[in-house]
Write a protein that holds these residues in place. Structure first.
Motif, PDB file in Angstrom:
ATOM      1  N   SER A  86     156.929  45.040 -22.601  1.00 56.64           N
ATOM      2  CA  SER A  86     155.910  44.064 -22.986  1.00 56.64           C
ATOM      3  C   SER A  86     155.480  44.293 -24.430  1.00 56.64           C
ATOM      4  O   SER A  86     155.825  45.292 -25.042  1.00 56.64           O
ATOM      5  N   CYS A  87     154.692  43.356 -24.954  1.00 56.09           N
ATOM      6  CA  CYS A  87     154.149  43.520 -26.307  1.00 56.09           C
ATOM      7  C   CYS A  87     152.798  44.211 -26.243  1.00 56.09           C
ATOM      8  O   CYS A  87     152.104  44.281 -27.234  1.00 56.09           O
ATOM      9  N   CYS A 139     151.487  33.459 -21.875  1.00 57.26           N
ATOM     10  CA  CYS A 139     151.833  34.483 -22.859  1.00 57.26           C
ATOM     11  C   CYS A 139     150.593  34.828 -23.649  1.00 57.26           C
ATOM     12  O   CYS A 139     150.401  34.338 -24.724  1.00 57.26           O
ATOM     13  N   PRO A 140     149.757  35.698 -23.110  1.00 53.73           N
ATOM     14  CA  PRO A 140     149.813  36.307 -21.787  1.00 53.73           C
ATOM     15  C   PRO A 140     149.173  35.395 -20.734  1.00 53.73           C
ATOM     16  O   PRO A 140     148.426  34.498 -21.093  1.00 53.73           O
ATOM     17  N   GLY A 145     153.983  37.013 -16.898  1.00 54.66           N
ATOM     18  CA  GLY A 145     154.054  36.655 -18.314  1.00 54.66           C
ATOM     19  C   GLY A 145     155.401  36.071 -18.704  1.00 54.66           C
ATOM     20  O   GLY A 145     156.424  36.282 -18.044  1.00 54.66           O
ATOM     21  N   ALA A 146     155.362  35.318 -19.792  1.00 51.54           N
ATOM     22  CA  ALA A 146     156.555  34.596 -20.248  1.00 51.54           C
ATOM     23  C   ALA A 146     157.763  35.507 -20.448  1.00 51.54           C
ATOM     24  O   ALA A 146     158.898  35.119 -20.169  1.00 51.54           O
ATOM     25  N   CYS A 147     157.537  36.742 -20.914  1.00 48.90           N
ATOM     26  CA  CYS A 147     158.646  37.688 -21.106  1.00 48.90           C
ATOM     27  C   CYS A 147     159.406  37.891 -19.791  1.00 48.90           C
ATOM     28  O   CYS A 147     160.625  37.822 -19.750  1.00 48.90           O
ATOM     29  N   ARG A 194     155.094  39.081 -31.418  1.00 46.52           N
ATOM     30  CA  ARG A 194     155.277  39.722 -30.122  1.00 46.52           C
ATOM     31  C   ARG A 194     155.891  41.105 -30.224  1.00 46.52           C
ATOM     32  O   ARG A 194     156.194  41.727 -29.211  1.00 46.52           O
ATOM     33  N   CYS A 237     150.046  41.763 -22.226  1.00 47.41           N
ATOM     34  CA  CYS A 237     149.978  41.555 -20.780  1.00 47.41           C
ATOM     35  C   CYS A 237     149.276  42.736 -20.115  1.00 47.41           C
ATOM     36  O   CYS A 237     148.490  42.555 -19.183  1.00 47.41           O
TER      37      CYS A 237
HETATM   38  S1  SF4 Z   1     154.465  37.504 -21.964  1.00 46.98           S
HETATM   39 FE1  SF4 Z   1     153.612  37.309 -24.018  1.00 46.98          FE
HETATM   40  S2  SF4 Z   1     151.769  38.536 -23.930  1.00 46.98           S
HETATM   41 FE2  SF4 Z   1     153.010  39.149 -22.182  1.00 46.98          FE
HETATM   42  S3  SF4 Z   1     154.209  40.872 -22.899  1.00 46.98           S
HETATM   43 FE3  SF4 Z   1     155.455  39.033 -23.230  1.00 46.98          FE
HETATM   44  S4  SF4 Z   1     155.008  38.467 -25.341  1.00 46.98           S
HETATM   45 FE4  SF4 Z   1     153.399  39.834 -24.697  1.00 46.98          FE
END
Ligand code: SF4
Lengths: 530, 195
Positions: free
Chosen positions: B64-65, B161-162, B130-132, A228, B68
Motif C-alpha cells: 500500500s501507499c 483510493c483510499p 482499496g483501488a490497489c 501514491r 489505506c
Molecule cells: S488504494 Fe489508494 S490509498 Fe489505498 S494503498 Fe492504494 S494508492 Fe494508497
C-alpha cells in the motif's frame, strides 16, 4: 523550545570556490535559479566530495545514477543557510568511465544507502571491498525483475546485524506482517532480552518499482504514481516532482496556484502531525490521549475533504500548477475547531508527566549523528539542525515569486534534546506554525492555474523539493525531446530518515521503546521501498 | 451515501478492466456526508447474531501507499469505534475471522500473504481493500500481481483510493454476510443467548 531563524551556513559562492582548483570543473545552471549544476570529472569526484562535505560545508541530500551511453552519477547537496545563502541546491554530475566510482560513503557516510541502491539497480559500485546490502529487490526472483540499469554480476549481500554479538544476545525476527493497521516491515532485532543491541530492517517487501514505472510517461501521467509512492506525503512528493518537471521545462506555477499548493502542504503537515501524536499515545499505552488525538485527526481529514475534495489531498498538485482551488471559506471556518481539538489533546498531554517521562531520553539522536547520516525533518530539527526545505521553495523559472513562502516566511522550530520528547515538541510548534501560514497564504490569495510544460524539443532536467511532514522531499526529472521522462528520481523523506532509525533505537533503549521511536519518526515503508 | 453508491460486487466482477481507473479512483476518499448510525446498528445486530459479539480482523499490507492503513486505523478511533460493534483487530492470524488486504499484491509478499491466510482458522473471509487491491492502480507486471484476487480468494471488494472509514464499515457489513453464508449450520451463539 525555540523558534530560531535559520543559521548562517556555507553559501553557494563559498562552496563553488572550494571546487575552484579542481581540474575540468564546469558550472552550469542559471545563476538566478535555486539550483546550480556542476560537472565533475570522475577523477576529481573524491576531492570534490571531501571539500563539499568538509566543515561548514553542505549536506549530502541525495545521490543517484542514470543510465545512458555512459552511466552518470549525481550528488545533490543541500545548502541550509536560508535565503541569504543564495541558491539552495548544488548538483554534481559525473559521467563515469567504468563501472566504479570512489568510495564516497567513506567520506560522507550518508551516501551508503544510495551506494547499495545504485549497485542493485545499475551494477555500478564504489571502489571498495565493502559489502553492499540488499535494499529494494527481493532475494527470490530478483534476477527477472526490471532494473533501471544493468543487473550486477554478484547479488547484493543480505543485510544483517553484526554476527559477532557477545554475551547472551540473540536475534529476534519480527515481521514482515506485523500488528493490525500498520505497514509491512521486517525488523531483525538483536537483543539480550531487554536492551536493543542492534536492529536492521528489510523493506524490499514493498518495492513497487515506482521510478521504473515513470520512464516513458509524461510528467502529468507520472504524477498519479508519484502521489501514491508515499500517500501520506502525496502533496509534498507530488510538489517536489511537479517542481522538478517545471524546472526542466523552465516554467513555474502561477503564484496563486503555488500558494494553493502551500495551503495543501500545510494541511498535510497538520494531519500527519496529529496522526504521529496519536501514534505516540498508542505506543505509550495512553488510550485517552490517543482517542483525543484521533478525534482531531479525523476532523482534519474531513476538513481536507471539504476544502480540496479528498481526505488525503490526492490530486491537488499537478505538474505546472494545480487545477483545484481551496474552498477558503470552509477552511477558515473549519480550521480553528479542528486545530483547537488537537490543542486540547496536546495541552493535556503536556500536563501528563507519565507521558512526558516516557518520551524523555528515548530514541536520542545527537546533532552529530543527524549531520553524519544526512537526516531531515522533525528528526533533524529536534536535534537542533534548522533544515527546512520551505526556506526557499523551488520554482522552475527561478523567480522569487514562485516561492509561495517568500511572502510569509516560515519560522523554523528546533529543539535540542534530540529525543522523542524534542520531536514531539517540534511537531507541536510546527502545527501552530502551519495554522498561521495557512491564514497568511489565504490572505495573499490562492487559486487554480496550470502552466504548460514545454521543453521546446530539447533534452532537459530539473530538481524539485518540498518540505513534507517528515522532512525534505526531493525529486529529479530528466525529459527527452518529446517531453517524456527518461529518468525520474524520487527521494521522499522516508528514504532518508530510516537510516537513522537503528541508531535511535540502539542508544540505551529497550524493546518497548521501539514503537515509541517509530511513531516519533512517523515514516512510511512505502516511501522507503517505492 | 447509500450502499449502492459503494458498488460492492462479489468476487470476479471487478478485475483490472472493471476496477476503478486512475481518474475516478483519485476522487475516492471523499468524506461521507452522513453519520455512521444505520450501518452501525445493522452491523452490531449481525455480528451479535452470528458471532456472539466478537469478530476478529487481521490486516495484510501487500504494498500500500500507507494511506489505506491510516484509514483502517481510524476504524478504531472514536468517530467510528469499531469495538462497540463487536469487531476487534488482532495481531495474530490464528485468531482472525476476516482478512483485510491492502496494496497491489507485490510478488515479494506471496509467501507472507499465503502464510497469513493459511494460518487463519475457517470459516474466514478475505476483503480486498482499496483501488490497489482491486486492480485499479498497478497493472500486472514483474513487480506486482496487480490485484489481491490473483493470490487470495477474495470475498468482498471495497473500492476507493483510499476507501473512507465509512466505506470500510459498509464493506465489513457485506463481509459479515458472506461469512454467514459460509457457515449455514453454525449459529455462533453463546450458551443461553438468543438472536
Ligand atoms: S488504494 Fe489508494 S490509498 Fe489505498 S494503498 Fe492504494 S494508492 Fe494508497
Amino acid at each position: 523550545m525555540t523558534a530560531v531563524e535559520p543559521r548562517a551556513a556555507g553559501t553557494m559562492q563559498e562552496l563553488l570556490r572550494r571546487l575552484d582548483d579542481l581540474n575540468g570543473i564546469q558550472v552550469r545552471g542559471a545563476p538566478a535559479g535555486d539550483t546550480v549544476t556542476v560537472s565533475v570529472p570522475p577523477g576529481e569526484l573524491e576531492a570534490a566530495v571531501h571539500r563539499l562535505a568538509g566543515p561548514g560545508g553542505a549536506r549530502l541530500a541525495d545521490m543517484f545514477a542514470a543510465d545512458g551511453d555512459a552511466a552518470t552519477l549525481r550528488l545533490v547537496w543541500g545548502i541550509d543557510g536560508g535565503a541569504a545563502a543564495g541558491p539552495r541546491y548544488l548538483i554534481t554530475e559525473s559521467v563515469l568511465d567504468g563501472q566504479q566510482y570512489p568510495a564516497l560513503s567513506d567520506i560522507a557516510p550518508a551516501a551508503f544507502v544510495e551506494e547499495c541502491e545504485i549497485y542493485e539497480q545499475f551494477a555500478i559500485r564504489p571502489a571498495t571491498a565493502k559489502p553492499l546490502n540488499r535494499l529494494m529487490l527481493p532475494p527470490h526472483g530478483a534476477a527477472e525483475l526490471p532494473r533501471l540499469g544493468h543487473q550486477p554480476a554478484r547479488p547484493a549481500e543480505e543485510v544483517h546485524a553484526l554476527r559477532t554479538v557477545g554475551g547472551q544476545a540473540f536475534e529476534f525476527p519480527f515481521g514482515p506482517v506485523r500488528q493490525a493497521g500498520v505497514e509491512t516491515l521486517y525488523y531483525g532485532i538483536v537483543t539480550s532480552g531487554e536492551e536493543i543491541v542492534d536492529l536492521y530492517l528489510f523493506t524490499w517487501h514493498k518495492h513497487r518499482g515506482v521510478e521504473w514505472r515513470l520512464r516513458g510517461r509524461t510528467p502529468r501521467e507520472a504524477a498519479f504514481f508519484v502521489e501514491r509512492a508515499e500517500g501520506l506525503s502525496a502533496v509534498a512528493l507530488g510538489w517536489a516532482f511537479a517542481a522538478a518537471a517545471e524546472a526542466a521545462a523552465g516554467t513555474g506555477p502561477p503564484p496563486p496556484a503555488a500558494r494553493t499548493r502551500a495551503v495543501a502542504l500545510e494541511l498535510e503537515r497538520l494531519y500527519n502531525h496529529a496522526a504521529a501524536i496519536a501514534g505516540l499515545c498508542q505506543a505509550t499505552g495512553l488510550t485517552v490521549g490517543q482517542s483525543a488525538a484521533e478525534i482531531a485527526l479525523e476532523r482534519l481529514l474531513r476538513l481536507n475533504a471539504a476544502v480540496f475534495g479528498h481526505r488525503y489531498l490526492f490530486g491537488v498538485v499537478e505538474p505546472g500548477g494545480t487545477r483545484r482551488e481551496p474552498d477558503g471559506e470552509a477552511l477558515r471556518r473549519g480550521l480553528p475547531g479542528a486545530y483547537g481539538e488537537l490543542c486540547r489533546a496536546t495541552d493535556a498531554l503536556l500536563r501528563t508527566n507519565s507521558f512526558l517521562d516516557r518520551l524523555e531520553a528515548t530514541g536520542i539522536l545527537t546533532a552529530e549523528q543527524v549531520r553524519r547520516l544526512g537526516l531531515v525533518g522533525p528528526v533533524a530539527r529536534a536535534a537542533g539542525l534548522a533544515v527546512d526545505a520551505r526556506q526557499a521553495s523551488s520554482s522552475g523559472d527561478g523567480q522569487p515569486q514562485g516561492n509561495p513562502y517568500a511572502g510569509c516566511p516560515v519560522r523554523v522550530a528546533t529543539g535540542d534534546g534530540g529525543d522523542v520528547l524534542a520531536r514531539f515538541r517540534v511537531m507541536l510548534a510546527e502545527a501552530a506554525e502551519s495554522v498561521r501560514l495557512i491564514g497568511d497564504l489565504l490572505d495573499a490569495g490562492t487559486g487554480a492555474g496550470v502552466a504548460a510544460l514545454d521543453t521546446g524539443g530539447a533534452v532537459r532536467s530539473g530538481l524539485g523539493w518540498a518540505e513534507s511532514p517528515r522532512g525534505e522531499a526531493l525529486a529529479w526529472v530528466a525529459l527527452d525531446g518529446s517531453g517524456r521522462i527518461t529518468r525520474a528520481r524520487l527521494r521522499p523523506a522516508s528514504a532518508r530518515n530510516w537510516r537513522g532509525f537503528d541508531d535511535a533505537c540502539r542508544s540505551q533503549n529497550v524493546f518497548t521503546d521501539i514503537p515509541i521511536i517509530e511513531a516519533s519518526f512517523w515514516l512510511t515503508v512505502a516511501g522507503m521501498a517505492r | 451515501m447509500s450502499r449502492e453508491d459503494l458498488t460492492m460486487t462479489p468476487n470476479g466482477n471487478v478485475g483490472p478492466a472493471g476496477g476503478p481507473g486512475p481518474a475516478s479512483s483519485a476522487e475516492g476518499g471523499r468524506t461521507p456526508a452522513s453519520g455512521t448510525g444505520d450501518v452501525a446498528r445493522e452491523l452490531r445486530q449481525r455480528i451479535a447474531g452470528q458471532f456472539g459479539r466478537s469478530l476478529h480482523i487481521r490486516t495484510l499490507d501487500t504494498g500500500s501507499c500507507a494511506v489505506c492503513e491510516q484509514e483502517i486505523r481510524l476504524l478504531a478511533a472514536p468517530h467510528y469505534d469499531l469495538h462497540r460493534l463487536g469487531f476487534f483487530f488482532t495481531p495474530a492470524p490464528r485468531h482472525a475471522d476476516l482478512l483485510l488486504v491492502t496494496g497491489p499484491m507485490i510478488r515479494a509478499m506471496d509467501v507472507a500473504a499465503r502464510k497469513t491466510y493459511e494460518a487463519m482458522p475457517g470459516p474466514k473471509v478475505v476483503v480486498a481493500t482499496g483501488a490497489c487491491a482491486l486492480g485499479g492502480i498497478y497493472p500486472e507486471d514483474p513487480f506486482v500481481h496487480g490485484d489481491a484476487g490473483k493470490v487470495l480468494p477474495v470475498d468482498v471488494w471495497i473500492p476507493g483510493c483510499p476507501p473512507s472509514p465509512l466505506a470500510l464499515l459498509h464493506g465489513l457489513l457485506v463481509a459479515v454476510g458472506r461469512l454467514a453464508e459460509k457457515t449455514p449450520g453454525l449459529t455462533f451463539l453463546a450458551d443461553g443467548e438468543t438472536r
